[in-house]
Design a protein around this motif. Sequence first.
Motif, PDB file in Angstrom:
ATOM      1  N   MET A  48      19.538  46.652  95.623  1.00 29.47           N
ATOM      2  CA  MET A  48      20.168  46.222  94.368  1.00 29.47           C
ATOM      3  C   MET A  48      20.559  47.457  93.565  1.00 29.47           C
ATOM      4  O   MET A  48      19.693  48.207  93.091  1.00 29.47           O
ATOM      5  CB  MET A  48      19.192  45.362  93.566  1.00 29.47           C
ATOM      6  CG  MET A  48      19.842  44.580  92.446  1.00 29.47           C
ATOM      7  SD  MET A  48      20.846  43.242  93.091  1.00 29.47           S
ATOM      8  CE  MET A  48      21.528  42.612  91.549  1.00 29.47           C
ATOM      9  N   PRO A  49      21.857  47.707  93.374  1.00 30.72           N
ATOM     10  CA  PRO A  49      22.269  48.856  92.566  1.00 30.72           C
ATOM     11  C   PRO A  49      22.104  48.567  91.074  1.00 30.72           C
ATOM     12  O   PRO A  49      22.455  47.482  90.599  1.00 30.72           O
ATOM     13  CB  PRO A  49      23.742  49.030  92.948  1.00 30.72           C
ATOM     14  CG  PRO A  49      24.194  47.681  93.396  1.00 30.72           C
ATOM     15  CD  PRO A  49      22.999  47.004  93.993  1.00 30.72           C
ATOM     16  N   VAL A  50      21.550  49.534  90.330  1.00 30.61           N
ATOM     17  CA  VAL A  50      21.407  49.417  88.870  1.00 30.61           C
ATOM     18  C   VAL A  50      21.885  50.709  88.240  1.00 30.61           C
ATOM     19  O   VAL A  50      21.891  51.773  88.874  1.00 30.61           O
ATOM     20  CB  VAL A  50      19.954  49.120  88.453  1.00 30.61           C
ATOM     21  CG1 VAL A  50      19.472  47.800  89.037  1.00 30.61           C
ATOM     22  CG2 VAL A  50      19.034  50.262  88.871  1.00 30.61           C
ATOM     23  N   SER A  51      22.278  50.615  86.987  1.00 30.41           N
ATOM     24  CA  SER A  51      22.746  51.806  86.278  1.00 30.41           C
ATOM     25  C   SER A  51      21.553  52.607  85.757  1.00 30.41           C
ATOM     26  O   SER A  51      20.414  52.125  85.733  1.00 30.41           O
ATOM     27  CB  SER A  51      23.654  51.398  85.112  1.00 30.41           C
ATOM     28  OG  SER A  51      22.897  50.682  84.142  1.00 30.41           O
TER      29      SER A  51
ATOM     30  N   ALA B 173      12.088  52.078  85.728  1.00 33.97           N
ATOM     31  CA  ALA B 173      12.117  51.778  87.173  1.00 33.97           C
ATOM     32  C   ALA B 173      12.678  52.974  87.933  1.00 33.97           C
ATOM     33  O   ALA B 173      13.733  53.511  87.580  1.00 33.97           O
ATOM     34  CB  ALA B 173      12.967  50.541  87.433  1.00 33.97           C
ATOM     35  N   GLN B 174      11.974  53.400  88.956  1.00 32.42           N
ATOM     36  CA  GLN B 174      12.370  54.578  89.716  1.00 32.42           C
ATOM     37  C   GLN B 174      13.241  54.194  90.918  1.00 32.42           C
ATOM     38  O   GLN B 174      13.123  53.088  91.461  1.00 32.42           O
ATOM     39  CB  GLN B 174      11.130  55.327  90.213  1.00 32.42           C
ATOM     40  CG  GLN B 174      10.232  55.835  89.105  1.00 32.42           C
ATOM     41  CD  GLN B 174      10.948  56.814  88.200  1.00 32.42           C
ATOM     42  OE1 GLN B 174      11.516  57.797  88.681  1.00 32.42           O
ATOM     43  NE2 GLN B 174      10.947  56.552  86.892  1.00 32.42           N
ATOM     44  N   PRO B 175      14.124  55.092  91.336  1.00 32.37           N
ATOM     45  CA  PRO B 175      14.908  54.832  92.553  1.00 32.37           C
ATOM     46  C   PRO B 175      13.980  54.574  93.734  1.00 32.37           C
ATOM     47  O   PRO B 175      12.998  55.291  93.939  1.00 32.37           O
ATOM     48  CB  PRO B 175      15.701  56.133  92.750  1.00 32.37           C
ATOM     49  CG  PRO B 175      15.755  56.752  91.389  1.00 32.37           C
ATOM     50  CD  PRO B 175      14.468  56.390  90.718  1.00 32.37           C
ATOM     51  N   GLY B 176      14.284  53.529  94.504  1.00 34.61           N
ATOM     52  CA  GLY B 176      13.454  53.184  95.656  1.00 34.61           C
ATOM     53  C   GLY B 176      12.322  52.234  95.333  1.00 34.61           C
ATOM     54  O   GLY B 176      11.586  51.819  96.248  1.00 34.61           O
ATOM     55  N   SER B 177      12.155  51.881  94.051  1.00 31.64           N
ATOM     56  CA  SER B 177      11.118  50.899  93.696  1.00 31.64           C
ATOM     57  C   SER B 177      11.415  49.571  94.389  1.00 31.64           C
ATOM     58  O   SER B 177      12.575  49.172  94.549  1.00 31.64           O
ATOM     59  CB  SER B 177      11.072  50.695  92.181  1.00 31.64           C
ATOM     60  OG  SER B 177      10.735  51.901  91.513  1.00 31.64           O
TER      61      SER B 177
ATOM     62  N   GLN C  75      18.257  50.721  93.693  1.00 24.84           N
ATOM     63  CA  GLN C  75      19.071  51.918  93.913  1.00 24.84           C
ATOM     64  C   GLN C  75      19.749  52.282  92.594  1.00 24.84           C
ATOM     65  O   GLN C  75      20.597  51.537  92.092  1.00 24.84           O
ATOM     66  CB  GLN C  75      20.127  51.666  94.995  1.00 24.84           C
ATOM     67  CG  GLN C  75      21.006  52.867  95.277  1.00 24.84           C
ATOM     68  CD  GLN C  75      22.094  52.553  96.293  1.00 24.84           C
ATOM     69  OE1 GLN C  75      22.621  51.450  96.299  1.00 24.84           O
ATOM     70  NE2 GLN C  75      22.401  53.514  97.150  1.00 24.84           N
ATOM     71  N   VAL C  76      19.348  53.400  92.004  1.00 22.62           N
ATOM     72  CA  VAL C  76      19.907  53.831  90.724  1.00 22.62           C
ATOM     73  C   VAL C  76      21.232  54.540  90.980  1.00 22.62           C
ATOM     74  O   VAL C  76      21.283  55.537  91.719  1.00 22.62           O
ATOM     75  CB  VAL C  76      18.939  54.755  89.975  1.00 22.62           C
ATOM     76  CG1 VAL C  76      19.556  55.201  88.647  1.00 22.62           C
ATOM     77  CG2 VAL C  76      17.612  54.046  89.732  1.00 22.62           C
ATOM     78  N   VAL C  77      22.290  54.007  90.374  1.00 22.10           N
ATOM     79  CA  VAL C  77      23.624  54.576  90.555  1.00 22.10           C
ATOM     80  C   VAL C  77      23.920  55.508  89.378  1.00 22.10           C
ATOM     81  O   VAL C  77      24.025  55.057  88.224  1.00 22.10           O
ATOM     82  CB  VAL C  77      24.688  53.462  90.633  1.00 22.10           C
ATOM     83  CG1 VAL C  77      26.075  54.079  90.813  1.00 22.10           C
ATOM     84  CG2 VAL C  77      24.367  52.495  91.770  1.00 22.10           C
ATOM     85  N   VAL C  78      24.031  56.779  89.672  1.00 23.62           N
ATOM     86  CA  VAL C  78      24.324  57.785  88.647  1.00 23.62           C
ATOM     87  C   VAL C  78      25.840  57.969  88.576  1.00 23.62           C
ATOM     88  O   VAL C  78      26.488  58.227  89.593  1.00 23.62           O
ATOM     89  CB  VAL C  78      23.650  59.124  88.983  1.00 23.62           C
ATOM     90  CG1 VAL C  78      23.970  60.177  87.921  1.00 23.62           C
ATOM     91  CG2 VAL C  78      22.143  58.931  89.109  1.00 23.62           C
ATOM     92  N   PRO C  79      26.430  57.834  87.384  1.00 20.70           N
ATOM     93  CA  PRO C  79      27.894  57.987  87.263  1.00 20.70           C
ATOM     94  C   PRO C  79      28.329  59.398  87.618  1.00 20.70           C
ATOM     95  O   PRO C  79      27.655  60.386  87.280  1.00 20.70           O
ATOM     96  CB  PRO C  79      28.160  57.660  85.794  1.00 20.70           C
ATOM     97  CG  PRO C  79      26.860  57.882  85.092  1.00 20.70           C
ATOM     98  CD  PRO C  79      25.798  57.529  86.076  1.00 20.70           C
TER      99      PRO C  79
END
Length: 373
Positions: free
Chosen positions: A272-275, A302-306, A331-335
């Motif tokens: 799940m991608p999140v900002s 929430a950390q990436p990969g949680s 999955q944290v999406v960095v702009p």
Amino acid sequence: MNGKRDYYEVLGVPRGASEQEIKSAYRKLALKYHPDRNPESAEESTEKFKEITEAYSVLADQQKRAAYDRFGHAGVSSSGGFQPDASIFTDFEDIFGDFFGFGDIFGGGQSRRTRAQRGPDLRYDLEISFEEAAFGLETKIKIPRSETCSPCRGTGAKKGSAPLTCSTCGGRGQVRHQQGFFTISRTCPQCRGTGQMVREYCPDCRGEGRVRQEKVLALKIPAGVEEGTRLRVSGEGEAGVHGGPTGDLYVVLRVREHPFFERRGNDLYCTMPVSVPQAALGAELQVPTLKGEERLKLPEGAQPGSVFRLRGKGVPSLDGRGQGDLYVVIQVVVPTHLNREQRRLLEMLGGMSRVENKPLQQRVADKVKNIFG
């Protein structure tokens, strides 16, 4: 002088060989020299087979072997020459199974082949979707196969007639040849082992007893199947020869991959991608499942990969006992490109960590969340 070779030499084993070594050596030689396997040199093979069988009948019996080891051939000789004991046939069956009919080789039983033969099994590869594998479905498949000919009922004989007993073998399917103490049985060349002859062939199947047809079958696929699952449909394979039983159908399932879910046993995994603001400040996410969307509350920080688990949102168990879970990987999406306002707010938010003004921090955080989505 006794012209017989040493029994250990005949079988190619040392004098201290174990019972298993003797049995293994005999099996190898018997398969090599059996008369049915050497029709071009039947007499020579028969003598060789007789010699190794005689050696085995002595060395496989503890008492006879002890007498042979002490007195040689004189300790086990008989005036009537070699005559195999009835007990040795049990050993032959244990060594070879049904490969040879030893009762016929030594003038024994009256085995008779049956004309009817079971039909071969069939395989059908069926491709289904990811969702169909998870929840099951009812479908229809079209199977090309051989079916019993209706007019002759599988006999191969013209309607109104019937197969006749083969005059060459008397219906046994085998003919015998006497060679010394052997009685060798071979497949009857006239009826090819069936024991029957057809004089007038059925015009529909040309004496085969089967015709090629397509059949539509209703198939129920249970929930929880996966790639490579094999379903057996009894009695839906090829028709048997000359009225024999029908084989079975095996349906092998091929499951198409899903663009979002990965299956591991009965559990599902998705990314799940999140900002960045959602990960940092928390958010309510709408997560797709196989049965619609489910709400997932993402905590602050929430950390990436949680990984978060949604219980019971996986695949049903094939045995009907329970259901797997859905695991959501964050999955944290960095702009990659920031405009001036986005950059200014992120810098301001970063500086707020050193400021104790909570209301101001919240206002800036809300603005960041609105701008970044």
